[in-house]
Scaffold this active site. Structure first.
Site, PDB file in Angstrom:
ATOM      1  N   ASP A 106     -91.382   1.563 -48.596  1.00 41.07           N
ATOM      2  CA  ASP A 106     -90.518   0.620 -48.295  1.00 41.07           C
ATOM      3  C   ASP A 106     -89.389   0.546 -49.700  1.00 41.07           C
ATOM      4  OD1 ASP A 106     -91.828  -0.647 -50.427  1.00 41.07           O
ATOM      5  OD2 ASP A 106     -92.429  -2.497 -49.519  1.00 41.07           O
ATOM      6  N   ASP A 123     -88.090  -2.266 -52.386  1.00 36.45           N
ATOM      7  CA  ASP A 123     -88.478  -3.561 -53.100  1.00 36.45           C
ATOM      8  C   ASP A 123     -87.254  -3.987 -54.175  1.00 36.45           C
ATOM      9  OD1 ASP A 123     -91.350  -3.723 -52.084  1.00 36.45           O
ATOM     10  OD2 ASP A 123     -91.174  -1.651 -53.151  1.00 36.45           O
ATOM     11  N   ASP A 178     -88.475  -5.211 -48.841  1.00 36.03           N
ATOM     12  CA  ASP A 178     -88.744  -6.626 -49.470  1.00 36.03           C
ATOM     13  C   ASP A 178     -88.172  -7.226 -50.547  1.00 36.03           C
ATOM     14  OD1 ASP A 178     -91.172  -6.208 -47.989  1.00 36.03           O
ATOM     15  OD2 ASP A 178     -92.329  -5.470 -49.437  1.00 36.03           O
TER      16      ASP A 178
END
Ligand code: 8DG
Ligand code: MN
Ligand code: MN
Length: 371
Positions: free
Chosen positions: A205, A207, A295
């Protein structure tokens, strides 16, 4: 007069926060095997054994040399009988039979498959396995299984979000967030954290920390960002969690505790045209976009340094920072604050360096935190 103490040889610390660990891993054949065993123990709820293998892997990752015989590891911390036996097997046969047995174990394989879906944790995976489900089509065809919103998106975008995100893609996502944040406030602060800040080339992902220089203004920031992304048609999924941060609370005693800042877990639509060198795509996939997991966490600006340190990871580095603080300094550390139990006071920090100084630790650069 007292005899001079022998000069300390470069002893490897038992704490990951006292080791410098880059992304270059000279002992991958061992650490990959240890990770299989750690996950196996995690699935079987043997947290102690799981941690032992993760610690051992972390120590080997920090070595600037490759282990060629187990005798060379005798002065290293965190290596026990079991880990040494596995290393011996690998050195002798090129592979570990214990690891191969786990890799071919049906239960382990199924749990790994299920937990690879966004929103599916070990408990849900276990539940599905106990119902006799063995594949995604089993799960999706099973009557009476209610997937939550996160899991539905997890299945819908499975191919994309199980594919690694490249640094170029992370940069493109950064530009999108940066633009959105600056529509909201000129005083925005945006920082890339997680694995990419540690210098990794690929991640699962991307962040970010987003906040503003004006204390209190961060409260509505994520909601506004989500709103803008939605209007741009870039939001495929969003799970927003409002802040439950309480300034008077002592840092958490739990190692793996999540923090209380406002955060959101997103899936964004990323256009190929925005990515230098193009998208990471499956062979034969001709779409001009992909889904990416993102995120965002939004702390008050006076907690920025603690959040940056906490979200940069790695998880083992964080765990040992907290353990070091507690065991060696009688201090409590988490993503919000550092508390000195002896002086009974909170210690303030504006940079990560301040926190290392408070802890009496040598500063470790982000790219040396791949423990
Ligand atoms: P990767 O994505 O490249 O696989 O690795 P990563 O960037 O190191 O892992 P991550 O799962 O994205 O987590 C990054 C850091 O964020 C990690 O040190 C743990 C930290 N973290 C917190 N709180 C929370 C939280 O509430 N949720 C998540 N997902 N991560 C958190 O400190
Ligand atoms: Mn990450
Ligand atoms: Mn993350």
């Amino acid at each position: 007069p007292e005899a001079p103490k022998p000069a300390p040889v470069n002893k490897v610390s038992q704490y990951a926060c006292q080791r410098r660990t880059t992304t270059e891993n000279n002992n991958r054949i061992f650490t990959d095997a240890f990770e299989v065993l750690a996950e196996h123990y995690e699935f079987n709820d043997l947290q102690g054994r799981c941690l032992a293998f993760r610690r051992a892997a972390s120590v080997l990752k920090s070595l600037p040399w490759a282990v060629r015989c187990v005798e060379a590891t005798q002065d290293l911390p965190c290596l026990g009988e079991h880990t040494t036996a596995i290393m011996k097997e690998i050195l002798q046969h090129g592979r570990s039979f214990e690891v191969e047995k786990i890799l071919s174990d049906e239960r382990c394989r199924t749990l790994k498959l299920f937990t690879s879906v966004f929103g599916v944790g070990p408990k849900t995976a276990e539940k599905w396995h106990r119902r006799g489900l063995r594949s995604f089509s089993d799960v999706l065809a099973e009557p009476g299984i209610q997937l939550n919103r996160m899991q539905q998106s997890g299945f819908l975008h499975y191919g994309d979000i199980s594919r690694a995100v490249s640094r170029a893609e992370a940069r493109a996502v950064g530009n999108i967030i940066d633009e959105a944040v600056h529509v909201i406030t000129p005083n925005a602060i945006l920082a890339l954290t997680g694995g990419f800040r540690r210098g990794k080339e690929f991640g699962h992902d991307v962040d970010f920390i987003v906040t503003t220089a004006e204390l209190g203004k961060e409260k509505s920031l994520l909601i506004n960002i989500i709103d803008i992304l939605k209007k741009q048609g870039l939001l495929l999924f969003s799970d927003y969690q409002a802040s439950t941060f309480d300034i008077s609370k002592l840092p958490s005693h739990r190692f793996e505790a999540m923090d209380h800042f406002a955060k959101c877990f997103l899936i964004l639509r990323l256009e190929a045209s925005l990515v230098e060198g193009g998208l990471q795509r499956a062979e034969g996939d001709s779409r001009d976009w992909r889904a990416v997991r993102v995120d965002l966490v939004s702390p008050p600006v006076d907690r920025y340094a603690y959040t940056l340190l906490g979200w940069t990871g790695s998880r083992m580095f964080e765990r040992d920072l907290r353990r070091f603080a507690r065991m060696e300094r009688q201090m409590l550390l988490d993503n919000h604050a550092l508390y000195d139990k002896t002086k009974k006071e909170f210690l303030t920090a504006t940079t990560e360096k301040d926190i290392f100084d408070h802890l009496g630790l040598e500063y470790i650069e982000p790219w040396q935190r791949n423990a």
